[in-house]
Design an enzyme around this catalytic site. Structure first.
Site, PDB file in Angstrom:
ATOM      1  N   ILE A  87       1.210  -1.287  -0.150  1.00  0.00           N
ATOM      2  CA  ILE A  87       0.199   0.447   0.086  1.00  0.00           C
ATOM      3  C   ILE A  87       0.683   1.195   0.304  1.00  0.00           C
ATOM      4  O   ILE A  87       1.851   1.143   0.519  1.00  0.00           O
ATOM      5  CB  ILE A  87      -0.659  -0.306   1.325  1.00  0.00           C
ATOM      6  CG1 ILE A  87      -1.971   1.045   1.296  1.00  0.00           C
ATOM      7  CG2 ILE A  87      -0.498  -0.796   2.337  1.00  0.00           C
ATOM      8  CD1 ILE A  87      -2.756   1.444   2.316  1.00  0.00           C
ATOM      9  N   SER A  88       0.935   2.186  -0.952  1.00  0.00           N
ATOM     10  CA  SER A  88       1.588   3.431  -1.347  1.00  0.00           C
ATOM     11  C   SER A  88       1.640   4.334   0.427  1.00  0.00           C
ATOM     12  O   SER A  88       0.545   3.828   0.988  1.00  0.00           O
ATOM     13  CB  SER A  88       1.353   4.262  -2.322  1.00  0.00           C
ATOM     14  OG  SER A  88       1.392   3.319  -3.733  1.00  0.00           O
ATOM     15  N   GLN A  89       2.956   4.928   0.217  1.00  0.00           N
ATOM     16  CA  GLN A  89       2.886   6.024   1.309  1.00  0.00           C
ATOM     17  C   GLN A  89       2.195   6.911   1.362  1.00  0.00           C
ATOM     18  O   GLN A  89       1.694   7.255  -0.013  1.00  0.00           O
ATOM     19  CB  GLN A  89       4.596   6.712   1.247  1.00  0.00           C
ATOM     20  CG  GLN A  89       5.052   8.061   2.155  1.00  0.00           C
ATOM     21  CD  GLN A  89       5.643   8.153   1.236  1.00  0.00           C
ATOM     22  OE1 GLN A  89       6.402   8.124   0.207  1.00  0.00           O
ATOM     23  NE2 GLN A  89       6.272   9.095   1.793  1.00  0.00           N
TER      24      GLN A  89
END
Length: 219
Positions: free
Chosen positions: A63-65
């Protein structure tokens, strides 16, 4: 449990202090504040949900930053009535945010990993994202059967700007994607005009690789 809740609230406050300094779109920030990121990460990572870092979600994906999510979303310049495509549903977190930003539009999101797809679809349903169509990816990159799209967001690194996604972009549409080698990419904003494609580099980024058609070979 109380300590975990307190930590989440403390981290959440600190995260949005950072985001408000970097992101100018109030609409994007409001949408991100409404989506509970802790619901989109594995149980063992809930305590880290509001740290400004990517987190593993299984199957070699992340899950992206939060900052990257906000930056890419802001770059799309959404009005709220667009027909949108997300390539790489992952946890469903980005799709949930886009859902809120498209109250008069529709989001189509595709994922190639069955486990991630099933979990993301369940989360999106729980969050009431009724304007999202989530489907398993096919051999064709994107969702050509639903094209053309006003905006396309790619959440995996592409070795080059995918021709098939450019073809799925409507005239006047915008595409945001990480493009470059596996270790580091340029975040690209491409706009399709009547004369062709206008491309600009937003900055450096790091994403997991896009696999399959027009992506990287599986290692």
């Amino acid at each position: 449990m109380i300590n975990i809740f307190k930590k989440l609230e403390r981290d959440r406050h600190a995260l949005f202090v950072i985001l408000r300094k970097e992101i100018s779109s109030k609409q994007v920030l409001d949408a991100m504040e409404r989506v509970p990121r802790e619901e989109f990460v594995p149980p063992e990572a809930r305590g880290m949900a509001y740290l400004n870092i990517p987190l593993a979600i299984g199957s070699g994906q992340t899950i992206s930053q939060p900052y990257m999510v906000a930056w890419m979303t802001e770059a799309l310049g959404l009005r709220g009535d667009e027909r949108a495509l997300e390539v790489g549903t992952g946890s469903g977190y980005q799709a949930a945010i886009l859902s809120l930003l498209l109250p008069r539009g529709r989001l189509y999101t595709v994922e190639r990993d069955l486990g991630l797809f099933e979990n993301a679809r369940a989360r999106l349903a729980q969050q009431g994202c009724h304007n999202v169509t989530a489907e398993m990816a096919t051999d064709a990159l994107g969702a050509p059967e639903y094209a053309p799209f006003d905006v396309i967001l790619v959440t995996a690194a592409c070795p080059r700007l995918p021709d098939s996604l450019v073809k799925q972009l409507a005239v006047g549409g915008r595409l945001v994607a990480p493009v470059g080698p596996r270790d580091e990419q340029d975040l690209i904003l491409a706009s399709r005009t009547g004369e062709g494609l206008s491309v600009s580099v937003m900055g450096k980024c790091r994403f997991v690789p896009l696999l399959g058609p027009e992506g990287f070979e599986e290692s």
